[in-house]
Design an enzyme around this catalytic site. Structure first.
Site, PDB file in Angstrom:
ATOM      1  N   ARG A 115       0.829  -1.210   0.000  1.00  0.00           N
ATOM      2  CA  ARG A 115       0.000   0.000   0.000  1.00  0.00           C
ATOM      3  C   ARG A 115       0.859   1.254   0.000  1.00  0.00           C
ATOM      4  O   ARG A 115       2.049   1.211   0.313  1.00  0.00           O
ATOM      5  CB  ARG A 115      -0.890   0.024   1.251  1.00  0.00           C
ATOM      6  CG  ARG A 115      -2.007  -0.971   1.233  1.00  0.00           C
ATOM      7  CD  ARG A 115      -2.693  -1.092   2.581  1.00  0.00           C
ATOM      8  NE  ARG A 115      -1.865  -1.752   3.567  1.00  0.00           N
ATOM      9  CZ  ARG A 115      -2.212  -1.970   4.830  1.00  0.00           C
ATOM     10  NH1 ARG A 115      -3.372  -1.545   5.261  1.00  0.00           N
ATOM     11  NH2 ARG A 115      -1.404  -2.595   5.664  1.00  0.00           N
ATOM     12  N   LYS A 143       1.705   1.878   7.470  1.00  0.00           N
ATOM     13  CA  LYS A 143       2.014   1.063   8.651  1.00  0.00           C
ATOM     14  C   LYS A 143       2.866   1.850   9.641  1.00  0.00           C
ATOM     15  O   LYS A 143       3.492   2.859   9.308  1.00  0.00           O
ATOM     16  CB  LYS A 143       2.752  -0.214   8.223  1.00  0.00           C
ATOM     17  CG  LYS A 143       1.869  -1.228   7.547  1.00  0.00           C
ATOM     18  CD  LYS A 143       0.588  -1.555   8.307  1.00  0.00           C
ATOM     19  CE  LYS A 143       0.797  -2.435   9.517  1.00  0.00           C
ATOM     20  NZ  LYS A 143      -0.497  -2.731  10.202  1.00  0.00           N
ATOM     21  N   TYR A 148      -1.173   4.288  10.794  1.00  0.00           N
ATOM     22  CA  TYR A 148      -1.530   3.298  11.815  1.00  0.00           C
ATOM     23  C   TYR A 148      -0.347   3.162  12.752  1.00  0.00           C
ATOM     24  O   TYR A 148       0.793   2.994  12.292  1.00  0.00           O
ATOM     25  CB  TYR A 148      -1.812   1.930  11.181  1.00  0.00           C
ATOM     26  CG  TYR A 148      -3.075   1.883  10.360  1.00  0.00           C
ATOM     27  CD1 TYR A 148      -4.320   2.016  10.955  1.00  0.00           C
ATOM     28  CD2 TYR A 148      -3.022   1.701   8.988  1.00  0.00           C
ATOM     29  CE1 TYR A 148      -5.485   1.975  10.194  1.00  0.00           C
ATOM     30  CE2 TYR A 148      -4.179   1.658   8.218  1.00  0.00           C
ATOM     31  CZ  TYR A 148      -5.405   1.799   8.829  1.00  0.00           C
ATOM     32  OH  TYR A 148      -6.559   1.768   8.078  1.00  0.00           O
ATOM     33  N   HIS A 171      -0.796   1.393  16.212  1.00  0.00           N
ATOM     34  CA  HIS A 171      -0.999   0.164  17.009  1.00  0.00           C
ATOM     35  C   HIS A 171      -0.020   0.096  18.172  1.00  0.00           C
ATOM     36  O   HIS A 171       0.671  -0.907  18.373  1.00  0.00           O
ATOM     37  CB  HIS A 171      -0.873  -1.075  16.114  1.00  0.00           C
ATOM     38  CG  HIS A 171      -1.902  -1.134  15.030  1.00  0.00           C
ATOM     39  ND1 HIS A 171      -3.253  -1.231  15.292  1.00  0.00           N
ATOM     40  CD2 HIS A 171      -1.788  -1.064  13.686  1.00  0.00           C
ATOM     41  CE1 HIS A 171      -3.924  -1.242  14.153  1.00  0.00           C
ATOM     42  NE2 HIS A 171      -3.063  -1.127  13.166  1.00  0.00           N
ATOM     43  N   GLU A 176      -5.970   4.461  13.664  1.00  0.00           N
ATOM     44  CA  GLU A 176      -6.980   3.558  14.231  1.00  0.00           C
ATOM     45  C   GLU A 176      -7.761   4.142  15.394  1.00  0.00           C
ATOM     46  O   GLU A 176      -8.764   3.556  15.803  1.00  0.00           O
ATOM     47  CB  GLU A 176      -6.369   2.199  14.626  1.00  0.00           C
ATOM     48  CG  GLU A 176      -5.446   2.206  15.833  1.00  0.00           C
ATOM     49  CD  GLU A 176      -3.995   2.482  15.474  1.00  0.00           C
ATOM     50  OE1 GLU A 176      -3.731   2.932  14.333  1.00  0.00           O
ATOM     51  OE2 GLU A 176      -3.122   2.270  16.326  1.00  0.00           O
ATOM     52  N   ILE A 211      -4.369  -9.695  15.313  1.00  0.00           N
ATOM     53  CA  ILE A 211      -2.956  -9.820  15.672  1.00  0.00           C
ATOM     54  C   ILE A 211      -2.275  -8.444  15.793  1.00  0.00           C
ATOM     55  O   ILE A 211      -1.339  -8.276  16.571  1.00  0.00           O
ATOM     56  CB  ILE A 211      -2.194 -10.714  14.655  1.00  0.00           C
ATOM     57  CG1 ILE A 211      -0.789 -11.046  15.150  1.00  0.00           C
ATOM     58  CG2 ILE A 211      -2.138 -10.096  13.266  1.00  0.00           C
ATOM     59  CD1 ILE A 211      -0.742 -11.843  16.417  1.00  0.00           C
ATOM     60  N   ASP A 212      -2.784  -7.451  15.050  1.00  0.00           N
ATOM     61  CA  ASP A 212      -2.129  -6.129  15.146  1.00  0.00           C
ATOM     62  C   ASP A 212      -2.327  -5.509  16.528  1.00  0.00           C
ATOM     63  O   ASP A 212      -1.619  -4.573  16.899  1.00  0.00           O
ATOM     64  CB  ASP A 212      -2.601  -5.179  14.028  1.00  0.00           C
ATOM     65  CG  ASP A 212      -4.107  -5.030  13.995  1.00  0.00           C
ATOM     66  OD1 ASP A 212      -4.808  -5.742  14.740  1.00  0.00           O
ATOM     67  OD2 ASP A 212      -4.587  -4.187  13.215  1.00  0.00           O
ATOM     68  N   ARG A 269       1.068 -15.925  17.357  1.00  0.00           N
ATOM     69  CA  ARG A 269       2.163 -14.948  17.323  1.00  0.00           C
ATOM     70  C   ARG A 269       2.207 -14.390  15.911  1.00  0.00           C
ATOM     71  O   ARG A 269       1.773 -15.044  14.957  1.00  0.00           O
ATOM     72  CB  ARG A 269       3.487 -15.594  17.729  1.00  0.00           C
ATOM     73  CG  ARG A 269       3.871 -16.814  16.939  1.00  0.00           C
ATOM     74  CD  ARG A 269       5.236 -17.354  17.361  1.00  0.00           C
ATOM     75  NE  ARG A 269       5.686 -18.366  16.443  1.00  0.00           N
ATOM     76  CZ  ARG A 269       5.435 -19.673  16.563  1.00  0.00           C
ATOM     77  NH1 ARG A 269       4.756 -20.118  17.594  1.00  0.00           N
ATOM     78  NH2 ARG A 269       5.873 -20.521  15.650  1.00  0.00           N
TER      79      ARG A 269
HETATM   80  N1  LIG Z   1      -4.399  -8.201  10.502  1.00  0.00           N
HETATM   81  C1  LIG Z   1      -4.730  -7.187   9.710  1.00  0.00           C
HETATM   82  O1  LIG Z   1      -4.176  -7.018   8.631  1.00  0.00           O
HETATM   83  C2  LIG Z   1      -5.818  -6.253  10.133  1.00  0.00           C
HETATM   84  C3  LIG Z   1      -6.414  -5.390   9.211  1.00  0.00           C
HETATM   85  C4  LIG Z   1      -7.449  -4.558   9.649  1.00  0.00           C
HETATM   86  C5  LIG Z   1      -7.876  -4.583  10.971  1.00  0.00           C
HETATM   87  N2  LIG Z   1      -7.251  -5.429  11.829  1.00  0.00           N
HETATM   88  C6  LIG Z   1      -7.645  -5.552  13.238  1.00  0.00           C
HETATM   89  O2  LIG Z   1      -8.800  -6.349  13.368  1.00  0.00           O
HETATM   90  C7  LIG Z   1      -9.319  -6.134  14.675  1.00  0.00           C
HETATM   91  C8  LIG Z   1     -10.828  -5.960  14.586  1.00  0.00           C
HETATM   92  O3  LIG Z   1     -11.114  -4.717  13.966  1.00  0.00           O
HETATM   93  P1  LIG Z   1     -12.612  -4.275  13.623  1.00  0.00           P
HETATM   94  O4  LIG Z   1     -12.524  -3.020  12.835  1.00  0.00           O
HETATM   95  O5  LIG Z   1     -13.371  -5.417  13.108  1.00  0.00           O
HETATM   96  O6  LIG Z   1     -13.135  -3.889  15.068  1.00  0.00           O
HETATM   97  P2  LIG Z   1     -14.660  -3.527  15.457  1.00  0.00           P
HETATM   98  O7  LIG Z   1     -14.561  -2.604  16.627  1.00  0.00           O
HETATM   99  O8  LIG Z   1     -15.446  -3.127  14.288  1.00  0.00           O
HETATM  100  O9  LIG Z   1     -15.191  -4.951  15.952  1.00  0.00           O
HETATM  101  C9  LIG Z   1     -14.671  -5.602  17.057  1.00  0.00           C
HETATM  102  C10 LIG Z   1     -15.762  -6.403  17.693  1.00  0.00           C
HETATM  103  O10 LIG Z   1     -15.182  -7.188  18.732  1.00  0.00           O
HETATM  104  C11 LIG Z   1     -16.187  -7.309  19.710  1.00  0.00           C
HETATM  105  N3  LIG Z   1     -15.607  -7.826  20.940  1.00  0.00           N
HETATM  106  C12 LIG Z   1     -14.850  -7.207  21.878  1.00  0.00           C
HETATM  107  N4  LIG Z   1     -14.523  -8.078  22.850  1.00  0.00           N
HETATM  108  C13 LIG Z   1     -15.070  -9.273  22.509  1.00  0.00           C
HETATM  109  C14 LIG Z   1     -15.108 -10.560  23.093  1.00  0.00           C
HETATM  110  N5  LIG Z   1     -14.494 -10.815  24.266  1.00  0.00           N
HETATM  111  N6  LIG Z   1     -15.768 -11.542  22.443  1.00  0.00           N
HETATM  112  C15 LIG Z   1     -16.389 -11.321  21.275  1.00  0.00           C
HETATM  113  N7  LIG Z   1     -16.402 -10.118  20.693  1.00  0.00           N
HETATM  114  C16 LIG Z   1     -15.755  -9.118  21.294  1.00  0.00           C
HETATM  115  C17 LIG Z   1     -16.784  -5.912  19.817  1.00  0.00           C
HETATM  116  O11 LIG Z   1     -18.049  -5.920  20.452  1.00  0.00           O
HETATM  117  C18 LIG Z   1     -16.861  -5.558  18.335  1.00  0.00           C
HETATM  118  O12 LIG Z   1     -18.114  -5.886  17.769  1.00  0.00           O
HETATM  119  C19 LIG Z   1      -8.575  -4.905  15.206  1.00  0.00           C
HETATM  120  O13 LIG Z   1      -7.534  -5.320  16.055  1.00  0.00           O
HETATM  121  C20 LIG Z   1      -8.002  -4.289  13.949  1.00  0.00           C
HETATM  122  O14 LIG Z   1      -6.881  -3.471  14.206  1.00  0.00           O
HETATM  123  C21 LIG Z   1      -6.235  -6.240  11.440  1.00  0.00           C
END
Ligand SMILES: NC(=O)c1ccc[n+]([C@@H]2O[C@H](COP(=O)([O-])OP(=O)(O)OC[C@H]3O[C@@H](n4cnc5c(N)ncnc54)[C@H](O)[C@@H]3O)[C@@H](O)[C@H]2O)c1
Length: 362
Positions: A15, A75, A94, A96, A118, A269-270, A279
């Site tokens: 990106r 990032k 971002y 994190h 974020e 994971i982030d 991990r």
């Molecule tokens: N790995 C990647 O490349 C990547 C890319 C984008 C986002 N992310 C990450 O994905 C994660 C989720 O992001 P999002 O935008 O979907 O968040 P979001 O806030 O839209 O959704 C998170 C959900 O988790 C729920 N939640 C919280 N605690 C919980 C529990 N104990 N049990 C069940 N549900 C629970 C909340 O109620 C909420 O509905 C974040 O950490 C984000 O940074 C990672």
């Protein structure tokens, strides 16, 4: 204002934080843009397009970081970039930080104004700059999981949609937010059996109404998670407590009870991940096996689709970037409460409560 756009250096990152179109907009508003050469290449944008949009091309990242008032990235800065940051510089990307104590230390020491994508908030309390990447990660999680379930890759050999007369694969999604809801959509589209768990009943109600019983919605609690995880072919971790370290909702014992060759994609994971055995992995080596279960935990999944992700990200950042250009950083932060929520580090201090707590600064 001089906006610097370095090329992203995280493994497999494709990106870029600014499209030629956003560049043109910023320049028309009076900003100068300095972009590192080939920064947009892997998202399909050439240096010539940026030049035509009014940018200057810099030969190295060092030149970009040295000159810019505002560094616009995708990032979080990596160790190779730490020495390039300047005191008083504004960094919009971002961050994190809850999962990055080393970076936090550097930002504090260098007194960088760190505005984190974020934690920028919309008027309704949602996170507009997290949303598009979460949507992409959610959608990708199912295609990645479906692929990793293939026998030749060590997977259990389950086809998510099955065929008539066979049991479809079971996809369990924990977290029904942006990424979780989009994972559900793709899993349903592929014909899987889908269960989604969340603590927020409104999220479950919305999915129940949308899919009219096609998806099982369950309250997230240890008993429900334990039962569903044991039966999952593909488990998606999609929970978030804003800016905090992700809670561990799936224990090692639960992973041990999964069928061999099943797959976990932990999108969270982030923020540290929500599975005890997880991990971080990278695009170079995206998976590993533990207790016979395939674990995928790439923190920058959207880089797999650099063009779509760049478009999705920059359409969300554009209103904030243009505000920073038009008003200047201080006035923009003073006048826009939601943008001000993005400030995670300032004057050598962590300014976002959940981040400070996660890192032990409060
Ligand atoms: N790995 C990647 O490349 C990547 C890319 C984008 C986002 N992310 C990450 O994905 C994660 C989720 O992001 P999002 O935008 O979907 O968040 P979001 O806030 O839209 O959704 C998170 C959900 O988790 C729920 N939640 C919280 N605690 C919980 C529990 N104990 N049990 C069940 N549900 C629970 C909340 O109620 C909420 O509905 C974040 O950490 C984000 O940074 C990672």
């Amino acid at each position: 204002m001089l906006i610097g756009v370095p090329k992203e250096i995280k493994i497999g990152e494709t990106r870029v934080s600014m499209t030629p179109s956003l560049c043109r907009r910023c320049v028309s508003l009076g900003a100068k843009v300095l972009i590192e050469k080939t920064a947009g290449q892997s998202a399909g944008f050439t240096d010539a397009e940026y030049r035509a949009a009014g940018a200057t091309i810099a030969p190295t990242a060092k030149k970009v970081w040295a000159a810019a008032d505002l560094i616009l990235k995708v990032k979080e800065p990596l160790p190779a970039e730490y020495s390039l940051m300047r005191a008083g510089q504004t960094l919009f990307t971002y961050l994190h930080l809850a999962a990055g104590p080393e970076l936090a230390k550097v930002l504090l020491k260098k007194r960088v104004l760190g505005i984190s994508y974020e934690t920028v908030e919309a008027a309704d309390g949602s996170f507009p700059l997290l949303k598009p990447m979460s949507q992409i990660a959610g959608r990708l999680s199912i295609q990645i999981g479906a692929y990793r379930l293939q026998s030749q890759l060590g997977g259990s050999g389950v086809l998510l949609g099955g065929i008539p007369g066979t049991m479809p694969g079971h996809v369990v999604v924990i977290g029904a937010g942006n990424s979780g809801a989009h994972a559900v959509q793709m899993a349903v589209g592929m014909g899987a059996r889908v269960t989604v768990l969340d603590l927020d009943t409104r999220k479950l109600e919305a999915l129940d109404a949308e899919y009219r019983g096609r998806v099982v919605t369950l309250m997230s609690n240890p008993a429900n998670i334990e039962a569903e995880v044991a039966d999952a072919d593909l488990l998606i971790g999609a929970v978030l407590i804003p800016a905090a370290k992700a809670p561990i909702v799936v224990s090692r014992a639960m992973v041990q009870r999964m069928r061999p060759g099943s797959v976990i994609v932990d999108i969270a994971i982030d923020q540290g991940g929500c599975v005890e055995t997880i991990r971080p992995t990278s695009h170079e080596k995206p998976t590993y096996q533990e207790h016979g279960v395939i674990h995928y935990a790439v923190p920058n999944m959207p880089a797999l689709v650099g063009r779509t992700s760049t478009m999705g990200l920059t359409q969300a950042t554009e209103p904030f970037v243009t505000l920073l250009v038009q008003k200047g950083v201080e006035r923009a932060l003073a006048e826009h409460k939601g943008l001000a929520k993005g400030v995670n580090t300032r004057d050598g201090k962590i300014t976002y409560d959940a981040v400070a707590k996660a890192l032990g600064y409060s």
